[in-house]
Design a protein around this motif. Structure first.
Motif, PDB file in Angstrom:
ATOM      1  N   UNK A  67       0.775   6.728  -1.551  1.00  0.00           N
ATOM      2  CA  UNK A  67       2.157   6.537  -1.974  1.00  0.00           C
ATOM      3  C   UNK A  67       2.721   7.895  -2.377  1.00  0.00           C
ATOM      4  N   UNK A  68       4.027   7.963  -2.470  1.00  0.00           N
ATOM      5  CA  UNK A  68       4.690   9.213  -2.839  1.00  0.00           C
ATOM      6  C   UNK A  68       4.304   9.637  -4.256  1.00  0.00           C
ATOM      7  N   UNK A  69       4.355  10.949  -4.502  1.00  0.00           N
ATOM      8  CA  UNK A  69       4.013  11.478  -5.826  1.00  0.00           C
ATOM      9  C   UNK A  69       4.882  10.864  -6.917  1.00  0.00           C
ATOM     10  N   UNK A  70       6.146  10.643  -6.614  1.00  0.00           N
ATOM     11  CA  UNK A  70       7.049  10.041  -7.592  1.00  0.00           C
ATOM     12  C   UNK A  70       6.592   8.651  -7.993  1.00  0.00           C
ATOM     13  N   UNK A  71       6.115   7.879  -7.013  1.00  0.00           N
ATOM     14  CA  UNK A  71       5.618   6.530  -7.291  1.00  0.00           C
ATOM     15  C   UNK A  71       4.352   6.598  -8.137  1.00  0.00           C
ATOM     16  N   UNK A  72       3.457   7.530  -7.829  1.00  0.00           N
ATOM     17  CA  UNK A  72       2.236   7.696  -8.632  1.00  0.00           C
ATOM     18  C   UNK A  72       2.585   8.079 -10.068  1.00  0.00           C
ATOM     19  N   UNK A  73       3.594   8.927 -10.228  1.00  0.00           N
ATOM     20  CA  UNK A  73       4.036   9.318 -11.567  1.00  0.00           C
ATOM     21  C   UNK A  73       4.530   8.090 -12.339  1.00  0.00           C
ATOM     22  N   UNK A  74       5.325   7.258 -11.679  1.00  0.00           N
ATOM     23  CA  UNK A  74       5.849   6.052 -12.332  1.00  0.00           C
ATOM     24  C   UNK A  74       4.723   5.106 -12.728  1.00  0.00           C
ATOM     25  N   UNK A  75       3.723   4.950 -11.853  1.00  0.00           N
ATOM     26  CA  UNK A  75       2.575   4.108 -12.192  1.00  0.00           C
ATOM     27  C   UNK A  75       1.870   4.655 -13.423  1.00  0.00           C
ATOM     28  N   UNK A  76       1.681   5.980 -13.455  1.00  0.00           N
ATOM     29  CA  UNK A  76       1.016   6.613 -14.595  1.00  0.00           C
ATOM     30  C   UNK A  76       1.784   6.397 -15.887  1.00  0.00           C
ATOM     31  N   UNK A  77       3.095   6.523 -15.818  1.00  0.00           N
ATOM     32  CA  UNK A  77       3.949   6.316 -16.987  1.00  0.00           C
ATOM     33  C   UNK A  77       3.866   4.862 -17.451  1.00  0.00           C
ATOM     34  N   UNK A  78       3.919   3.948 -16.502  1.00  0.00           N
ATOM     35  CA  UNK A  78       3.852   2.522 -16.811  1.00  0.00           C
ATOM     36  C   UNK A  78       2.496   2.165 -17.420  1.00  0.00           C
ATOM     37  N   UNK A  82       5.623  -7.256 -13.695  1.00  0.00           N
ATOM     38  CA  UNK A  82       6.571  -6.399 -14.409  1.00  0.00           C
ATOM     39  C   UNK A  82       6.522  -4.992 -13.831  1.00  0.00           C
ATOM     40  N   UNK A  83       7.690  -4.441 -13.578  1.00  0.00           N
ATOM     41  CA  UNK A  83       7.766  -3.064 -13.094  1.00  0.00           C
ATOM     42  C   UNK A  83       8.123  -2.103 -14.219  1.00  0.00           C
ATOM     43  N   UNK A  84       8.500  -2.659 -15.367  1.00  0.00           N
ATOM     44  CA  UNK A  84       8.868  -1.848 -16.521  1.00  0.00           C
ATOM     45  C   UNK A  84       8.331  -2.497 -17.790  1.00  0.00           C
TER      46      UNK A  84
END
Length: 192
Positions: free
Chosen positions: A84-95, A12-14
């Motif tokens: 990985x890009x900062x944006x990707x790290x942010x998304x992982x953190x949010x997830x 799951x990505x979301x």
């Protein structure tokens, strides 16, 4: 706990893609490259159940594995260092944060900590996060076979100083198998 069957269920990505199920979930979380996927493979006796890599950040999704048709093991993306890009790290953190704070099916969080680096700030923050959301958690010290005897007692002391609410601490070596049976015994208490 005896594992008779272990199969990949879904990624799951979301959060909206998470399984709709009442099965208990035992969640594996830790820094990038701490050995989450390797631990899952050795626990289940399946060499390629979870994809492993020497490159930090290989796990980028929430991965579900069905265990004995009665619970899920859940492999989360690592936190901390990853190329990985900062944006990707942010998304992982949010997830990751949304999943741990909101998911009712979580019966236990297994926090993997590299025994060679037991006092990382990011691990301490994860412990604080788990305690804030009142999630039961246990700690697995990975790569324990790489420590000298003197270092082993230092590591356990360091952990006890900032993780007072942990349900257990298990020393684990994927190479030697040390800690596997002990961890399986602990997990049995959270299978529903």
């Amino acid at each position: 706990m005896k594992i008779d069957s272990a199969t990949f269920y879904k990624s799951c990505s979301e959060l909206k893609g998470l399984p709709v199920s009442s099965l208990p979930e035992i969640v594996f979380v830790g820094r990038s490259n701490v050995g989450k996927s390797t631990l899952l493979n050795t626990l289940t006796g399946r060499k390629a159940l979870a994809k492993t890599s020497s490159t930090p950040g290989k796990t980028q999704l929430i991965n579900y594995f069905t265990i004995n048709d009665r619970l899920y093991f859940v492999d989360l993306p690592g936190y901390g260092y990853a190329k990985v890009a900062k944006g990707q790290r942010y998304e992982w953190g949010r997830l990751l944060g949304g999943y741990i704070s909101e998911r009712e099916e979580i019966s236990l969080v297994v926090l993997l900590i590299d025994s060679r680096h037991p006092d990382m700030e990011s691990d301490q923050q994860m412990i604080e996060f788990l305690e804030y959301y009142q999630r039961p958690y246990g700690i697995v010290l990975t790569k324990y076979d790489k420590l000298k005897q003197k270092e082993k007692s230092r590591v356990r002391k360091a952990l006890k100083s900032f993780s007072l609410k942990t349900k257990f601490i298990v020393n684990y070596s994927a190479l030697s198998g040390e800690g596997k049976e002990s961890l399986l015994e602990q997990l049995e208490n959270y299978t529903g």
